[in-house]
Each structure stands twice: as C-alpha cells, then as structure tokens.
Design an enzyme around this catalytic site. Structure first.
Site, mmCIF file in Angstrom:
data_model
loop_
_atom_site.group_PDB
_atom_site.id
_atom_site.type_symbol
_atom_site.label_atom_id
_atom_site.label_comp_id
_atom_site.label_asym_id
_atom_site.label_seq_id
_atom_site.Cartn_x
_atom_site.Cartn_y
_atom_site.Cartn_z
ATOM 1 N N PHE A 141 -43.834 -9.847 -54.603
ATOM 2 C CA PHE A 141 -44.208 -10.144 -55.571
ATOM 3 C C PHE A 141 -44.012 -10.405 -57.243
ATOM 4 O O PHE A 141 -44.683 -8.798 -57.660
ATOM 5 C CB PHE A 141 -46.013 -10.454 -55.047
ATOM 6 C CG PHE A 141 -46.915 -11.042 -55.979
ATOM 7 C CD1 PHE A 141 -47.102 -12.437 -55.574
ATOM 8 C CD2 PHE A 141 -47.257 -10.251 -57.084
ATOM 9 C CE1 PHE A 141 -47.817 -13.054 -56.105
ATOM 10 C CE2 PHE A 141 -48.380 -10.538 -57.752
ATOM 11 C CZ PHE A 141 -48.371 -12.689 -57.724
ATOM 12 N N ASP A 226 -40.333 -3.148 -61.660
ATOM 13 C CA ASP A 226 -40.609 -4.387 -61.745
ATOM 14 C C ASP A 226 -42.054 -3.263 -61.755
ATOM 15 O O ASP A 226 -42.384 -3.472 -60.411
ATOM 16 C CB ASP A 226 -41.550 -5.424 -61.704
ATOM 17 C CG ASP A 226 -42.947 -6.218 -61.305
ATOM 18 O OD1 ASP A 226 -43.263 -5.743 -62.000
ATOM 19 O OD2 ASP A 226 -43.029 -7.315 -61.053
ATOM 20 N N LYS A 255 -50.617 -5.251 -66.583
ATOM 21 C CA LYS A 255 -52.288 -4.503 -65.920
ATOM 22 C C LYS A 255 -52.587 -3.654 -67.101
ATOM 23 O O LYS A 255 -52.792 -4.188 -68.132
ATOM 24 C CB LYS A 255 -51.548 -4.393 -64.888
ATOM 25 C CG LYS A 255 -51.336 -6.228 -63.652
ATOM 26 C CD LYS A 255 -51.543 -5.833 -62.409
ATOM 27 C CE LYS A 255 -51.062 -7.064 -61.880
ATOM 28 N NZ LYS A 255 -52.196 -8.791 -62.313
#
Length: 400
Positions: A141, A226, A255
């Site tokens: 994801f 990531d 984030k």
C-alpha cells in the site's frame, strides 16, 4: 436523531462515499484521547495511521505552527522563503542523506520517488527511454493515485481505475529469490515498505531487507524504502530499516513528518539521485511551504532526542507481550514492531469491522483491515496506564 446521527447523516448526504468510518464524530482531542460531539471520550489506538505519533494537539507543534501562521504560510516555490533551506538541510542530515524533495501527502512522495527513479535510470544508469521497470511487492500500500494503484494487488484499491500504468513488476513480499529473478537490466528501483501496514502490519522474514540491500547494490538498482507509516519512531527506531542495519538509497517519508498538524511529505536521497531533477520537471505549489517546514523542523527536533523511539520500543515490547498472551484463544496471530501491531482475530469473534465497532462502544478507537484483522498504532506518547486500559477493553471484547 442524536447529534452524532445528525452529523453522520449530513456527511453522507454531501460527501463521496470513499471511506467507511466508524460511527463516531470527533469534536476535540488531546494527547491520546478524543472526545466526540456528545462528550464521550475515546482512546485513540490508531493515531492517524502514524500521522499522530506525537499525539493530538502536541504543544510544541501547535506553538511552532501558530508562530509561523503569524509570519508567512505560503510563497509557492516561485520564490524562496526563510524556512526552506533549514528544513531541507536538517531533514537530509537526520536521514544521513544529502538532498530533499518536499511534497505534501504520502502518495505525492511515492509518485515523486517513482519519477525520480525513472529519471535516474535514463540519465545515470543508461536504461533505454521508456523501458524502466520498478519491482514492487504484492499486498503493498503506497497510496491511491492512478499510477500507484496500477501496481496494487488489492482489488478494492485497484478495480475500476484502468487503464493501468505499465512499468512495474510485482513479486511476493519477503521472497528474495523472486525479487532477484524479477530484476533485469531495465530495472531502476525496488520499492518496498519495510513493514507492510495496510496488509496487516506484515514484518518481512529476518535478513530480507539486508538481502534486498545487497541485491540492489550488486545490480545497480535503487532501493526505495517507503517509511511513510513505519518511519519516524513508530517501530522503536527512527526507521524500520534500522532493525536490519539497512540504509536504502531513498527514504519516502510523510504522515508523522507533519506532526498531525499539516500534511508534509518528502523524498530524501543522495545528490547523485535527486540531482537528476532540473527546474520545471517536477514540483508542487504547497510542497515545502513555510508552515509545513516550521512544523516539520519541530518534529525533527523532537525526534533527535531519541525519547520517542525509546518509548515506542519499551511500550512496544509490553504491547506485544500482552497481545501474545491472547494468541491461541480469540487471537490467531499477532505481528508488528514497536507500538504497531496487526492482530488477526478468530473469525468466530466477528470481522475486524465488528470488533472495531465493539471496541468503539467501550471507548477505544482502532481500524480494521482485510477481514478479521485489526491494527493497533497508538500515539508514541501514550502512557502505559492508558495503553493497558485499551488492552483491557480488547480483552473484554474478545471474551464476549
């Protein structure tokens, strides 16, 4: 109808149904706790998928944002501003890298990493134009743009959005032999999550990341990590790659970099890699804006002390010990590192959504994924007492 029902009905009437949130309407939040529009309090055990690593309303971050709001919030990249150089220099140094390309959201940062890898492949490695390949892992994801969902294996994220972007090879996560076989002369990068979050907090087998690092070096391929969810303290170290002593060629961050205050993301790498970009080839109006830089600089200052990483490691050990005691009963498996866990609940106890709803009724907010799995990712500043309170509510729900 209650205030909660009114608010949800209004949202349903005027917003696209791209999410299925739990039926709670948050009005205020502080630290690890949220309060809804009717005054009910909830322990936040999701922390915005790691965006809220430092808790809600962190005073240092709010003060940094307020101070910058009074000065300048946006110039666009058409002009320089006085926070930009400091942000780039400090983030590069923090990551042990040389250059930074700031963006806003995680998906934008992943797109930037993909574009950078392709440009590097053509300008530096010498791959024929239009042939670059990037190897990715199944069950990944990395975001929801058209290009990113093109290499997703999740039908919910992918179906109905074709035609899909070519140039990606998908291999099983954790399978080094399959990765090796997929790399060709036209491969420019391997893009991986060091721990797969949306897939259920999947930790790769020991030695996998180290093997990826060795293979990519031998084959002249970039290793892109990531760390949007796993990075900046979540797993008990600054980066999840550190658990295997690995430094990738490129970090993709987001984030927590914005402290839960503003969206901030970045690609961090060497001058040899990010130096392939030239003016006008890639950009973002809001990327690296003064407000984002001010907040992110304070985030970096907080992380430099190491206290959040240490807290995530210490409380993470406690979290996984307690969750481990449930395995064999109502829980089939627990995975994760630090203050991050994927809990596979026995389907006889209900779906992940149903378990999440029952926890909500007891004052704990979590998020389900893929069937009967729930994810736990509380803010790193959570107290042990609050963490134990949340775990006790989980035990109650699973005992019903």
């Amino acid at each position: 109808m209650s205030t909660t029902q009114d608010a949800i009905a209004a949202a349903e009437a005027h917003s696209a149904h791209n999410y299925h949130p739990l039926p709670v309407v948050v009005a205020t939040a502080e630290g690890a706790w949220m309060t809804d529009v009717e005054g009910r309090r909830y322990l936040d055990m999701l922390a915005g998928y790691s965006a809220l690593n430092f808790g809600h309303g962190n005073r240092r971050l709010i003060d940094a944002a307020k101070a910058q709001l009074e000065r300048v919030t946006l110039t666009s990249r058409a002009f320089h501003h006085d926070r930009f150089a400091d942000f780039c220099a400090r983030l590069a140094e923090f990551c042990g890298m040389e250059m930074v390309l700031p963006m806003n959201t995680g998906a934008e940062a992943v797109e930037t990493a993909v574009k950078t890898a392709r440009k590097w492949g053509y300008r530096v490695k010498g791959v024929p134009d239009g042939t670059a390949k990037i190897v990715v892992a199944a069950d990944n994801f990395h975001g929801r743009t058209t290009t990113i969902v093109s290499f997703s294996t999740d039908p919910e994220a992918r179906d109905g959005y074709g035609p899909y972007t070519p140039g990606f090879e998908i291999v099983p996560y954790g399978d080094l032999a399959a990765l090796d076989a997929a790399v060709t002369d036209d491969t420019v990068a391997v893009l991986l999550e060091p721990i797969q979050g949306e897939a259920g907090v999947l930790v790769p087998p020991p030695g996998y990341l180290e093997g990826v690092r060795r293979l990519t070096r031998e084959r002249d391929v970039l290793f892109i990590a990531d760390e949007i969810q796993s990075g900046l303290g979540r797993t008990g170290k600054t980066f999840a790659c550190e658990h295997e002593g690995v430094v990738p060629d490129m970090y993709v961050l987001g984030k927590a970099l914005g402290g839960g205050v503003v969206p901030v993301s970045a690609v961090v790498s060497s001058a040899a890699v990010l130096g392939v970009h030239r003016p006008g080839e890639h950009g973002s109006t809001f990327g690296g804006n003064p407000l984002a830089c001010a907040v992110a600089l304070e985030v970096l200052a907080m992380l430099r002390t190491g206290e959040y990483q240490e807290r995530a490691a210490e409380l993470g050990d406690h979290l996984h010990r307690e969750l481990g005691l449930l395995v064999g009963g109502a829980v089939r498996e627990v995975r994760g590192r630090g203050l991050w866990a994927g809990v596979d609940v026995d389907p006889s106890k209900g779906s992940g959504r149903q378990v999440s709803e029952r926890l909500m009724e007891r004052g704990v907010l979590v998020k389900d994924t893929h069937g009967s799995t729930i994810r736990l990712a509380p803010p790193l500043m959570i107290s042990k007492e609050d963490l134990d309170w949340g775990l006790e509510r989980l035990r109650e729900v699973l005992a019903d």
